[in-house]
Design an enzyme around this catalytic site. Structure first.
Site, short mmCIF file in Angstrom:
data_model
loop_
_atom_site.label_atom_id
_atom_site.label_comp_id
_atom_site.label_asym_id
_atom_site.label_seq_id
_atom_site.Cartn_x
_atom_site.Cartn_y
_atom_site.Cartn_z
N GLY A 1 7.22 2.13 -43.87
CA GLY A 1 7.79 1.31 -44.94
C GLY A 1 9.31 1.33 -44.98
N ASN B 1 -3.61 -1.95 -43.10
CA ASN B 1 -3.76 -1.05 -44.25
C ASN B 1 -3.05 -1.68 -45.45
OD1 ASN B 1 -3.88 1.00 -46.10
ND2 ASN B 1 -2.60 2.45 -44.96
N LYS C 1 -3.01 -0.63 -48.49
CA LYS C 1 -2.56 0.33 -49.52
C LYS C 1 -2.95 -0.22 -50.90
CE LYS C 1 0.83 1.76 -46.15
NZ LYS C 1 2.11 2.32 -45.83
N HIS D 1 -3.77 10.07 -44.10
CA HIS D 1 -2.58 9.20 -44.17
C HIS D 1 -1.44 9.95 -44.86
CE1 HIS D 1 0.12 5.93 -45.15
NE2 HIS D 1 -0.47 5.26 -44.18
N GLU E 1 1.77 8.22 -36.98
CA GLU E 1 2.62 7.48 -37.92
C GLU E 1 3.73 8.41 -38.41
OE1 GLU E 1 0.55 3.98 -39.98
OE2 GLU E 1 0.01 5.74 -41.11
N SER F 1 6.33 0.73 -39.65
CA SER F 1 7.21 -0.44 -39.50
C SER F 1 6.86 -1.32 -38.30
CB SER F 1 8.68 -0.01 -39.46
OG SER F 1 9.03 0.58 -40.70
P1 13P Z 1 4.36 0.13 -42.78
O1 13P Z 1 3.80 -0.76 -41.68
O2 13P Z 1 4.59 -0.58 -44.07
O3 13P Z 1 5.52 0.92 -42.29
O4 13P Z 1 3.21 1.21 -43.12
C1 13P Z 1 2.59 1.86 -42.07
C2 13P Z 1 1.39 2.56 -42.59
O5 13P Z 1 1.51 3.50 -43.37
C3 13P Z 1 0.08 2.09 -42.16
O6 13P Z 1 -0.92 2.97 -42.52
#
Ligand code: 13P
Length: 239
Positions: free
Chosen positions: A163, A6, A8, A88, A157, A193
């Site tokens: 993050g 992802n 983002k 999400h 998640e 993470s």
């Molecule tokens: P991170 O891997 O940066 O923690 O983000 C996870 C996420 O939101 C994937 O959709």
């Protein structure tokens, strides 16, 4: 296994092209049979044949229309996109999507036969109240969602792990995934993470069928390394 990247709001069209070249070549040279899905920003969508799936991080649940700033089905069809991320935590918490809006989006794209990666996960304050509160919170995030939808992939998640570099313990992941397994036969992903150092270990857990990776997926090299770890697990279990 299913491995999702992802992006983002990261990467330009050029950067995504370079990234896809690395990942697609890795998948083909290593004859990878796992499902790989990349969710780039809209601006990097291209209509070209690929050996990995491309999904979108969001879309408006309509054919087209007066939805300023959104893109809808008509625009996705132009790129043959049939995979979408819904629910999400950043869309829930930063963009303020309600469960009602999320459920309407789910219904619309399910009717269009999209593969849906549906995300659930609790904030830290809920996690601290214990497993029962946590599962109640996740149940509420499943309101209006057809967990029997054949093209569903469910991603757990935890908000506090996204993050932040923090991850639940392996046991905490297994507890939630075991509870989710009671609710659906859909593949279950863990996200939050995930990186090269922990992906293999997480994918080997009970009821974990793959990972949804944010920051660490931005490096094509690291994402390929995680794909290699998944392939190794398949060999271990004789697939
Ligand atoms: P991170 O891997 O940066 O923690 O983000 C996870 C996420 O939101 C994937 O959709």
């Amino acid at each position: 296994m299913i491995l999702c990247a992802n992006f983002k709001a990261n990467k330009t069209r050029q950067e995504t092209r370079a990234y896809m070249a690395v990942v697609e070549s890795f998948v083909s040279v290593n004859e990878i049979e796992d499902t790989i899905i990349v969710f780039p920003p809209f601006t990097a969508l291209e209509h070209i044949p690929r050996n990995v799936l491309i999904g979108v991080q969001n879309a408006y649940p309509a054919q087209n229309g007066a939805y300023t700033g959104e893109i809808a089905l008509e625009q996705l069809e132009e790129f043959d996109v049939k995979t979408i991320l819904i629910g999400h935590s950043e869309r829930r918490h930063i963009l303020g999507e309600t469960q009602e809006q999320i459920a309407a989006k789910f219904r619309f794209f399910a009717e269009q036969d999209f593969a849906i990666v549906y995300c659930v996960g609790e904030p830290l304050a809920v996690r601290e109240q214990g497993d029962e509160a946590l599962m109640r919170y996740i149940d509420a995030q499943c309101e209006g969602i057809d967990l029997g939808y054949p093209d569903l992939i469910l991603a757990y998640e935890p908000v506090w792990a996204i993050g932040t570099g923090l991850t639940p313990t392996n046991e905490q992941i297994e507890v939630v995934h075991a509870a989710l397994r009671f609710k659906t036969t859909a593949p279950l992903l863990y996200g939050g993470s995930v990186k090269v150092d922990n992906a293999g270990e997480i994918m080997a857990l009970q009821n974990v069928d793959g990972v949804l990776v944010g920051s660490a997926s931005l490096s094509a090299h690291d994402f390929c390394e995680m794909i290699a770890q998944a392939a190794e697990l398949n060999t271990d279990i004789g697939v």
